[in-house]
Design an enzyme around this catalytic site. Structure first.
Site, mmCIF file in Angstrom:
data_model
loop_
_atom_site.group_PDB
_atom_site.id
_atom_site.type_symbol
_atom_site.label_atom_id
_atom_site.label_comp_id
_atom_site.label_asym_id
_atom_site.label_seq_id
_atom_site.Cartn_x
_atom_site.Cartn_y
_atom_site.Cartn_z
ATOM 1 C CD GLU A 1 -2.734 1.239 2.493
ATOM 2 O OE1 GLU A 1 -3.703 0.459 2.423
ATOM 3 O OE2 GLU A 1 -2.503 1.966 3.476
ATOM 4 C CB THR B 1 -4.639 5.555 1.089
ATOM 5 O OG1 THR B 1 -3.671 6.616 1.036
ATOM 6 C CG2 THR B 1 -3.976 4.301 1.612
ATOM 7 C CB ALA C 1 -8.798 13.030 5.592
ATOM 8 C CG HIS D 1 -7.655 2.831 -0.563
ATOM 9 N ND1 HIS D 1 -7.454 2.730 0.803
ATOM 10 C CD2 HIS D 1 -6.908 1.849 -1.116
ATOM 11 C CE1 HIS D 1 -6.618 1.733 1.056
ATOM 12 N NE2 HIS D 1 -6.276 1.195 -0.101
ATOM 13 N NE ARG E 1 -17.461 5.524 8.793
ATOM 14 C CZ ARG E 1 -17.477 5.681 10.103
ATOM 15 N NH1 ARG E 1 -18.609 5.513 10.764
ATOM 16 N NH2 ARG E 1 -16.378 5.976 10.760
ATOM 17 C CB ALA F 1 -18.308 0.530 3.709
ATOM 18 C CG HIS G 1 -14.995 0.074 12.963
ATOM 19 N ND1 HIS G 1 -15.373 1.222 13.628
ATOM 20 C CD2 HIS G 1 -14.444 0.483 11.788
ATOM 21 C CE1 HIS G 1 -15.075 2.279 12.887
ATOM 22 N NE2 HIS G 1 -14.507 1.853 11.768
ATOM 23 C CD GLN H 1 -7.728 -1.509 12.639
ATOM 24 O OE1 GLN H 1 -8.095 -2.330 13.488
ATOM 25 N NE2 GLN H 1 -8.030 -0.235 12.723
ATOM 26 C CE LYS I 1 8.797 5.003 6.927
ATOM 27 N NZ LYS I 1 8.898 4.643 8.367
#
Length: 286
Positions: free
Chosen positions: A17, A48, A51, A77, A107, A123, A147, A174, A270
């Site tokens: 990711e 990703t 926000a 995403h 979500r 979601a 969650h 996660q 990285k």
């Protein structure tokens, strides 16, 4: 290529990711890091979504660069908590134009200022709409420890089943630091009839400061063995980085040995971390 087909091949896979830049000034540096990771030839790479959707343009651009220049299957995403229906369909249209066919539907976290849109609540609603909008392979998130907003783990798995029933093709966990947590979770979701592939999300913790952020943001349990590692090496950046990579690699080896073939590594942009893990798994994930 659709990720459900990659996962359906029944062999160990590793994916990575990356996150897009927050500003145009950082775009080239992030793109370069992403392409360096792509050169490791992972099964796919996810990008990703910022926000509030503020970096959605960069999400699409980085995903497109991975596909066109990196020759790697991208997973873009898409979050809905701060997005209108119009914005969601705008992004889906851009993905279609670029030939990107894999979307991770989320979500998303509630922004710090509490400002959200109200076109979507869950979601599962976003997943259903993406499936109706085109021939996308859709992934979703899942939470082996539950969650943070769920009443309990049973309630959380009920919501996961709603995502699957809405049409998601696979789920990605996660981060977790104790593999037994995932094994218990897999038993529970299979008992509930959830059969889609589960991709294990692994976070190599390479600095002491990361552990504080992890605890604050996700509530992820840090096992005694991991805490001992941080206590011993946390104040020595080079040693902490090496130890964190080894810990993550050992997690991955144990997962694959126990039949969890799909591994997704949160690399934090990285390339050197991704390269070290990839090299240490060279004969395990080919």
């Amino acid at each position: 290529m659709k990720i459900r087909d990659i996962l359906g091949q029944g062999r160990p896979t590793i994916s990575f990711e990356v996150f897009p830049p927050k500003t145009a000034e950082n775009y080239e540096a992030v793109k370069e890091a992403a392409l360096e990771i792509a050169a490791l030839k992972p099964a796919f790479m996810s990008v990703t979504y910022g926000a509030g959707g503020g970096t959605s343009r960069y999400t699409v651009d980085i995903a497109s660069a991975l596909q066109e220049q990196g020759k790697v299957t991208p997973l873009a995403h898409l979050t809905c908590v701060s997005s209108t229906r119009e914005k969601v369909h705008q992004v889906l249209g851009e993905l279609k134009e670029r030939g990107i066919e894999n979307v991770l539907a989320l979500r998303g976290d509630i922004p710090a200022d509490g400002r959200v849109e109200h076109d979507y609540r869950y979601a599962s609603e976003l997943i259903r709409e993406i499936k109706e909008a085109g021939d996308f392979c859709v992934g979703a998130a899942c939470y082996p420890e539950g969650h943070v907003e769920s009443v309990n783990k049973a309630d959380d798995i009920k919501h996961l089943k709603e995502k699957v029933e809405a049409g998601c093709d696979f789920v990605t966990t996660q981060m977790f630091f104790d593999n037994n947590i995932l094994y218990n979770f897999l038993y529970r979701v299979r008992e509930e009839g959830i059969r889609v592939p589960v991709v294990a999300g692994i976070m190599p913790v390479t600095s002491k400061s990361q552990t504080r952020r992890i605890g604050l943001m996700s509530g992820t349990e840090l096992p005694v063995r991991f805490k001992a590692l941080v206590d011993r090496f946390g104040d020595d950046p080079a040693a902490m980085k090496q130890a964190g990579i080894v810990y993550a690699t050992e997690q991955i080896i144990d997962l694959i040995a126990n039949g969890v073939n799909a591994i997704h590594v949160y690399t934090m942009n990285k390339p050197e971390v991704a390269a070290k893990i990839r090299a240490d798994l060279s004969e395990i994930v080919r």
